[in-house]
Design a protein around this motif. Sequence first.
Motif, mmCIF file in Angstrom:
data_model
loop_
_atom_site.group_PDB
_atom_site.id
_atom_site.type_symbol
_atom_site.label_atom_id
_atom_site.label_comp_id
_atom_site.label_asym_id
_atom_site.label_seq_id
_atom_site.Cartn_x
_atom_site.Cartn_y
_atom_site.Cartn_z
ATOM 1 N N ALA A 1 30.032 -91.533 22.859
ATOM 2 C CA ALA A 1 29.623 -90.195 23.266
ATOM 3 C C ALA A 1 28.359 -90.327 24.106
ATOM 4 O O ALA A 1 27.665 -91.344 24.067
ATOM 5 C CB ALA A 1 29.372 -89.311 22.044
ATOM 6 N N SER A 2 28.075 -89.311 24.888
ATOM 7 C CA SER A 2 26.954 -89.359 25.816
ATOM 8 C C SER A 2 25.612 -89.311 25.080
ATOM 9 O O SER A 2 25.419 -88.498 24.167
ATOM 10 C CB SER A 2 27.027 -88.171 26.790
ATOM 11 O OG SER A 2 25.889 -88.141 27.620
ATOM 12 N N GLY A 3 24.710 -90.206 25.475
ATOM 13 C CA GLY A 3 23.376 -90.210 24.896
ATOM 14 C C GLY A 3 22.604 -91.443 25.291
ATOM 15 O O GLY A 3 23.099 -92.296 26.048
ATOM 16 N N GLU A 4 21.399 -91.523 24.797
ATOM 17 C CA GLU A 4 20.600 -92.717 25.030
ATOM 18 C C GLU A 4 19.753 -93.010 23.805
ATOM 19 O O GLU A 4 19.392 -92.115 23.042
ATOM 20 C CB GLU A 4 19.725 -92.576 26.272
ATOM 21 C CG GLU A 4 18.681 -91.484 26.216
ATOM 22 C CD GLU A 4 17.801 -91.483 27.461
ATOM 23 O OE1 GLU A 4 17.151 -92.509 27.727
ATOM 24 O OE2 GLU A 4 17.765 -90.453 28.156
ATOM 25 N N ALA A 5 19.471 -94.318 23.623
ATOM 26 C CA ALA A 5 18.628 -94.793 22.529
ATOM 27 C C ALA A 5 17.536 -95.655 23.134
ATOM 28 O O ALA A 5 17.819 -96.572 23.909
ATOM 29 C CB ALA A 5 19.449 -95.598 21.539
ATOM 30 N N VAL A 6 16.281 -95.374 22.780
ATOM 31 C CA VAL A 6 15.135 -95.997 23.438
ATOM 32 C C VAL A 6 14.287 -96.737 22.415
ATOM 33 O O VAL A 6 13.896 -96.159 21.391
ATOM 34 C CB VAL A 6 14.273 -94.942 24.168
ATOM 35 C CG1 VAL A 6 13.093 -95.615 24.854
ATOM 36 C CG2 VAL A 6 15.116 -94.177 25.178
ATOM 37 N N LEU A 7 14.016 -98.007 22.695
ATOM 38 C CA LEU A 7 13.114 -98.832 21.880
ATOM 39 C C LEU A 7 11.863 -99.095 22.699
ATOM 40 O O LEU A 7 11.942 -99.678 23.791
ATOM 41 C CB LEU A 7 13.782 -100.157 21.509
ATOM 42 C CG LEU A 7 12.918 -101.175 20.764
ATOM 43 C CD1 LEU A 7 12.596 -100.684 19.355
ATOM 44 C CD2 LEU A 7 13.614 -102.543 20.714
ATOM 45 N N THR A 8 10.681 -98.677 22.197
ATOM 46 C CA THR A 8 9.433 -98.769 22.955
ATOM 47 C C THR A 8 8.460 -99.691 22.245
ATOM 48 O O THR A 8 8.252 -99.586 21.038
ATOM 49 C CB THR A 8 8.793 -97.381 23.125
ATOM 50 O OG1 THR A 8 9.730 -96.501 23.746
ATOM 51 C CG2 THR A 8 7.549 -97.464 23.999
ATOM 52 N N SER A 9 7.848 -100.590 23.006
ATOM 53 C CA SER A 9 6.900 -101.560 22.462
ATOM 54 C C SER A 9 5.510 -100.953 22.336
ATOM 55 O O SER A 9 5.221 -99.897 22.929
ATOM 56 C CB SER A 9 6.819 -102.786 23.387
ATOM 57 O OG SER A 9 6.033 -102.481 24.536
ATOM 58 N N PRO A 10 4.607 -101.623 21.617
ATOM 59 C CA PRO A 10 3.194 -101.216 21.648
ATOM 60 C C PRO A 10 2.601 -101.441 23.039
ATOM 61 O O PRO A 10 3.147 -102.185 23.859
ATOM 62 C CB PRO A 10 2.535 -102.143 20.618
ATOM 63 C CG PRO A 10 3.646 -102.707 19.813
ATOM 64 C CD PRO A 10 4.839 -102.747 20.701
ATOM 65 N N SER A 11 1.488 -100.812 23.301
ATOM 66 C CA SER A 11 0.727 -101.047 24.527
ATOM 67 C C SER A 11 -0.164 -102.262 24.330
ATOM 68 O O SER A 11 -0.921 -102.338 23.356
ATOM 69 C CB SER A 11 -0.126 -99.819 24.862
ATOM 70 O OG SER A 11 -0.983 -100.089 25.963
#
Length: 666
Positions: free
Chosen positions: A221-231
């Motif tokens: 199904a349509s969507g997105e999953a985002v994994l974000t690192s520390p700065s």
Amino acid sequence: MTFSPIRCAAVLGTLALAAALPARADIAVTATTEPATYARGRTNTYLLDLHLISDAFSGADALYFSLPDGVTLSAVRKRNTFSFCSDIYPTVMGMGSSEGGWYQLGYPALDGCGSLSASPAPGELQIVLIDVDVPAEYSGDLPLVVNVLGDGIGDAPNEASLTLTLADAGTPVVWGFDEVAAPALPGGWSSDADGAGLAWTTQATAADRGPNAAYVPAPAASGEAVLTSPSVPVPAGGAELQFRQRYATESGRDGGVLEIAIDDGDFVDVLAAGGQFTAGGYGAALEADPACSGDAANPLAGRAAWSGTQAAYGTTTLVLPAAAAGHRARWRWRLGTDCAGKPAAPNGWWIDSVRLTSAPPTVSTPARLAVSTGADVQRIEPFEIGNAGSGQLNWSITVGDGDCSTPASPGWLHLDAGDGVLAGGERGEVALTFDAGGLAVGEYAALLCVSSNDAAQPLRQVPVRLTVEADACPAADRLFANGFDDASDGRCGHALRIYDDRDGFLAHVASQDEQTFTGLRTGYVNGPLRFGAAPFAYSVTAAPHTDLGDLYLFAGSGVLSTVSPGEDSELAITFDTPVTAVGGNFWGQMFQDPTSIEANLQMPTTIVLTLDDGTRETFVANGQQDFRGFVTSQPITGLRVRAPEPVDDGRYVWGVFDNLVVGDAR
């Protein structure tokens, strides 16, 4: 008394109290440190060269260290120190916090005894070591404050301090996702989702290295999953980002991209920002599915991406945009899906072993390899080679006889490849074939000569030993003794790898238990002492036994020692259940002679490590950073540690160990 001071980085500061203070209230300290930099995301060991200065004080009653919030002390150790009084045993406090060190019992002391000497002025040279844990997200200069307290035989306590400023070394920032229990993400990492996208978690069933990898499934199904690192800060000279990944998505329709945000800017694709893939870059363009339009479309449609299936982990290496150099950056991995189709489970995206590094190529191999097999048997054994730095490591392997200046072609040793290339953080294997066909029972030796563009060690010589045993190999058919039809589990013999670098060793250890031995009380103890947890629990005993005990513990120092040194003195580690990997720091130590600092040195010492099967590793240790690790294909039930030879002046020293890792071979 004479003393040859060690080389240190630079004198970074001296602070003394004003001369207007009363004559009995004078104390000061000077210090240098080596190294003068710190590495983020790891434990840093600092050797501090101190002089305590006082005309009125016998010595310092407390020596403690202060660090910024979030940076912690994990161990403090006296290396070459001199106590004015022989019966002073200071208490260690504050381990695991940002302030701690040695505090004399009963401070302030009324008898004038000090834990560290400051008499006569300018005081005995005091060399101590501290372990400092710096988180991956720390940036900027790191102030290390050295604090000294003295009491002056009943006068008001007196204090001096100085600040040593440690610079960012720009060494690798590494995220392995292994410091948390699945499904949690490490501190500083976050996950966002939109539409049918699911949250990223850690998963313990499909990691590349260590127990965990970051993972998100791919929905139909349509969507997105985002994994974000520390700065984190990017080195001023630029850097590379490397990570390991595998994926299973609908080919050409679903896929993942990598984006970067510099300082507090917006996220943009790493290529659009000026980055360049040197390995494992995008391999597809995401096309819009006509059946999925509007809100049902892939939000990443039209972009270059990773798409389809990569069943095995591979290394991706990205040269960061020049605009990121000297700034802070974050990265995010975005998985986009549309309304139609997905591969059979398990599907999605797995990320592991993320590294930000500016280090040059650094070769990593076992220090030694020993193989045993039956007569007339052919055995294949992998030889690991890795790039512990960044950039491209170009390597080649030849066989030497005696030394690498003399080529050899032993009939019993064959290589399947002679050269290769490794990206930063990547590891590979060369298949070595040991052919005992026609060889007599006995031992055979050769050298593997590993040449590379590692400037620090362009030629690494690795001794290889083949032992042909008299006992028949338990194989049903000798033609298949190197696998397939082999009653000895396809191995028909066994292999032992010995490592002299911790990172190379840890790369080949799966589940593990590590003990630093900090927080132990001080004093004599009757063994055995118990450490670790099942299945890696073990006991430590020592010989010889005295009326005082058979072990001596140094609080906070992370060191286990026998009561007395000598030719027959040894520490014995016995595992509750057999293990296949064990390693740690091993060295020789003098302890607390009250007459002179020269009697408290870490001196070059012959250390002998013996496994229960009789395997012996003998080396000269110069200090407590010397490492040895064993990885084997047969069980280890015990390890003994000895320092059986006197040092240059004829005295024996204690053989000690620290930071012991126990586990299973990968």
